[in-house]
Design an enzyme around this catalytic site. Sequence first.
Site, PDB file in Angstrom:
ATOM      1  N   SER A   1       0.788  -1.224   0.000  1.00  0.00           N
ATOM      2  CA  SER A   1       0.000   0.000   0.000  1.00  0.00           C
ATOM      3  C   SER A   1       0.825   1.281   0.000  1.00  0.00           C
ATOM      4  CB  SER A   1      -0.953   0.000   1.190  1.00  0.00           C
ATOM      5  OG  SER A   1      -0.214   0.013   2.390  1.00  0.00           O
TER       6      SER A   1
ATOM      7  N   HIS B   1      -6.156  -3.911  -1.107  1.00  0.00           N
ATOM      8  CA  HIS B   1      -6.020  -2.827  -2.084  1.00  0.00           C
ATOM      9  C   HIS B   1      -6.191  -3.335  -3.514  1.00  0.00           C
ATOM     10  CE1 HIS B   1      -4.929   0.534   0.542  1.00  0.00           C
ATOM     11  NE2 HIS B   1      -4.263  -0.347   1.260  1.00  0.00           N
TER      12      HIS B   1
ATOM     13  N   LYS C   1     -12.760  -0.780   1.845  1.00  0.00           N
ATOM     14  CA  LYS C   1     -12.029   0.065   0.890  1.00  0.00           C
ATOM     15  C   LYS C   1     -12.877   0.203  -0.377  1.00  0.00           C
ATOM     16  CE  LYS C   1      -7.478  -0.322   2.934  1.00  0.00           C
ATOM     17  NZ  LYS C   1      -6.911  -1.447   3.684  1.00  0.00           N
TER      18      LYS C   1
HETATM   19  C1  LIG Z   1      -6.641  -1.864   5.089  1.00  0.00           C
HETATM   20  C2  LIG Z   1      -5.899  -3.146   5.174  1.00  0.00           C
HETATM   21  C3  LIG Z   1      -6.204  -4.105   6.155  1.00  0.00           C
HETATM   22  C4  LIG Z   1      -7.231  -3.848   7.215  1.00  0.00           C
HETATM   23  O1  LIG Z   1      -8.519  -3.900   6.690  1.00  0.00           O
HETATM   24  P1  LIG Z   1      -9.738  -3.482   7.645  1.00  0.00           P
HETATM   25  O2  LIG Z   1     -10.925  -4.154   7.034  1.00  0.00           O
HETATM   26  O3  LIG Z   1      -9.806  -1.998   7.612  1.00  0.00           O
HETATM   27  O4  LIG Z   1      -9.411  -3.997   9.006  1.00  0.00           O
HETATM   28  C5  LIG Z   1      -5.538  -5.309   6.118  1.00  0.00           C
HETATM   29  N1  LIG Z   1      -4.587  -5.565   5.194  1.00  0.00           N
HETATM   30  C6  LIG Z   1      -4.250  -4.661   4.261  1.00  0.00           C
HETATM   31  C7  LIG Z   1      -3.195  -4.983   3.249  1.00  0.00           C
HETATM   32  C8  LIG Z   1      -4.883  -3.415   4.224  1.00  0.00           C
HETATM   33  O5  LIG Z   1      -4.522  -2.511   3.311  1.00  0.00           O
END
Ligand SMILES: *Cc1c(COP(=O)(O)O)cnc(C)c1O
Length: 399
Positions: A187, A215, A246
Amino acid sequence: MTHPLPNKAQSHWLEALEQIESDGLYKREREIITPQRVEIETQGGQHVLNFCANNYLGLADHPDLISAAKQALDDYGFGLASVRFICGTQTPHRQLEKTIADFLGQDDSILYAACFDANGGLFEPLLDDQDAIISDQLNHASIIDGIRLCKAERHRYANADMNALEDCLKATQKKRTRLIATDGVFSMDGTIAPLDEIAALAERYDALVMVDDCHATGFLGPHGKGSGEHHGVMDKIDIVTSTLGKAMGGGMGGFTAASSTVVDLLRQRSRPYLFSNSLAPALVAAAQAAFDLIQASGERRAKLQHNTEFFRQAMTDAGFDIKPGTHPIVPVMLYDAPLAQAMAQELLTEGIYVIGFFYPVVPKGEARIRTQISAAHTKAHLEQAVDAFTKVGKRLGVV
Ligand SMILES: *Cc1c(COP(=O)(O)O)cnc(C)c1O
């Protein structure tokens, strides 16, 4: 501090806070008074264009998701007040789990309150000291925490370094099960894990592959099925974890999709699933609407890709140093932490909301502004951002 410190612990915590402040790492939250979208308004009444949300498909304020959530409130109530296995499973929960499994070509999936929980509860039920986990160095914090909770032997390889991964696979040949764990997209860099090569190594060394596709789910690959589809190896990925927080509407919730054996065992043993509340029906219904929407039309995915290509090219033409790639995470490299901070601040006053990232979030000397493109950006929004970057960049001597 308005309260007197009653004990040593308090002063220890206060020191920690002061240290964070003096290291320049104190995070202050900006309040937004509008829904999450491209054009937002902050508490001070400033109108800005948002370039730092994970709202890749622009679904966070989509009317279909909002009406699905409202309908679910009427049909299924507000909350479940139960974990799944006691009395917290409604028809929409199972329906969404089946939709996700079908979408990703897996047998089944299991919902969690967040992907943080999906990752936190993944490894310990499946692996013990007879097994090994081989993890990319840049994996998300929740994978790292999940691995910590598990007794399997731990190995770590340099980011996307296939020789290093192969060394780990060689070193763990005697283990019962070896699981390679990687983010599908890293990310901070917007780079996509080389899943084709990882899958080939896994096959050669008889290891399993787990991908965290937070992502990627919903927009990467020809049908938005993620980094596995992007690399044409969806059928070689054993376990996928991802988020509903997301691209898929940005509400909350996470999941693990895998073989029915894996999912069944997680339902029996995964602690964040067993000991935490069931996902609220409104969230489940909105996520279902998001999956229905992206499967009915590829329009938003195409727009996102088009926007990303346009922005990457325009920023490169303007003289900025962009980390190469194709992902809507577009890091503008500045290398210097105070510069990244100053630039983000000046961009905000120009109406562009972005955040500077620097050590320890990224390595020392690799400070950047991470921009994120959305299908909801118009060409005019993107041009306005490039113009503001150019204006501020010239003022600060970056371009
Ligand atoms: C955002 C993210 C998470 C966490 O996801 P949530 O549903 O907000 O807990 C886990 N792994 C990665 C790679 C992320 O980018």
